[in-house]
Write an enzyme that holds these catalytic residues in place. Sequence first.
Site: not given
Ligand SMILES: NC(=O)c1ccc[n+]([C@@H]2O[C@H](COP(=O)([O-])OP(=O)(O)OC[C@H]3O[C@@H](n4cnc5c(N)ncnc54)[C@H](OP(=O)(O)O)[C@@H]3O)[C@@H](O)[C@H]2O)c1
Length: 327
Positions: A123, A56, A204-208
């Site tokens: 990873h 990252y 959270l589906g990357r925020g979706f």
């Molecule tokens: N192993 C892998 O290959 C891999 C790949 C991707 C991700 N990850 C890990 O998984 C973690 C989470 O995944 P992700 O960040 O991709 O996606 P996520 O958790 O599905 O969604 C994150 C998004 O949701 C928003 N969000 C969070 N809580 C919210 C709420 N209560 N209401 C409205 N919006 C909200 C965040 O915006 P705000 O910041 O504005 O709240 C951000 O844009 C990452 O941080 C990473 O550590 C691992």
Amino acid sequence: MKTRKLGEQGLTVSAIGLGCMSMTDIYGPADREESIATIHYALDRGVDFIDTSDMYANGRNEELLGAALDGRRKDAVLATKFGNLRLPDGKTGVNGTPEYAQAACEESLKRLGTEVIDLYYLHRVDPNVPIEETVGAMARLVEAGKVRFIGLSEAGASTIRRAHAVHPLSAVQTEYSLWTRDVEAEILPACRELGIGFVAYSPLGRGFLTGAIGAEADLAEKDRRRDMPRFTGENLARNLGLLASLRTLADTHGATPAQVALAWLLSRGEDIVPIPGTKRPQRIDENAAALDLTLGDSELAQLDATFPPDAAAGLRYPEPQMKRLGI
Ligand SMILES: NC(=O)c1ccc[n+]([C@@H]2O[C@H](COP(=O)([O-])OP(=O)(O)OC[C@H]3O[C@@H](n4cnc5c(N)ncnc54)[C@H](OP(=O)(O)O)[C@@H]3O)[C@@H](O)[C@H]2O)c1
């Protein structure tokens, strides 16, 4: 804070973790101080399972965590990853050689300002290196006291079995959410058979699934999601149609769609720990409150019907990156 066990080696974490990837600009600009405040707030609330990777922002995310955990290290269960590379030309690569595992771990320890990583994942699996060799090197890091527990990210079921035979895995981390249910076919059953915990990333589906993204224009200019097929053009338009029932269900409970999406994941088994990503302190309480939201059988059935495994239009990664998944 409720806790859950990951694997059978003694790793216990908060039942909801904190993903830190977006604290270094991947989903639009991030504010350093607010990101650090988010980590501190999470730790204050007992959300102790903190997730990063050396990939990252090319190590800057780990450095940010190192700064945030200065003086707070003992409050956190710190997870990081290695082996997924961002090459100088901007493309991605992998490296699972034993020498690289050793060197990457040393670099992560320095950036994180710690003497031990609680959970160290590969990873992405390197197709050119037998998994036994990579995991053998990770086992030596455990023996050397640099790592406490190990895991794999985005590995296929047979790789998980081979790896677990070399050294017990405590966790497998793979994308899992209402709109990404691929793991239910083989990976989750394999983890369950072997007693390996499951960490659900992008829950959270990357925020979706929060309902906050209504159009491509809602994403910042350099937001990585603009490259992801599900967030573009006709796919996004079709996917938005999935959100109505999530919103209705959330309204019934006086909850938010994000909380329903997390409660659904938590209901899938005690071995599952979602790690929602946020860079805003106020989201920590909102997301953790999903632990107190119980969905009834008919509500879960309704979500199942709206989000069958092939519900989402579009691949979950751009085509070239799909080749690195499930190896
Ligand atoms: N192993 C892998 O290959 C891999 C790949 C991707 C991700 N990850 C890990 O998984 C973690 C989470 O995944 P992700 O960040 O991709 O996606 P996520 O958790 O599905 O969604 C994150 C998004 O949701 C928003 N969000 C969070 N809580 C919210 C709420 N209560 N209401 C409205 N919006 C909200 C965040 O915006 P705000 O910041 O504005 O709240 C951000 O844009 C990452 O941080 C990473 O550590 C691992």
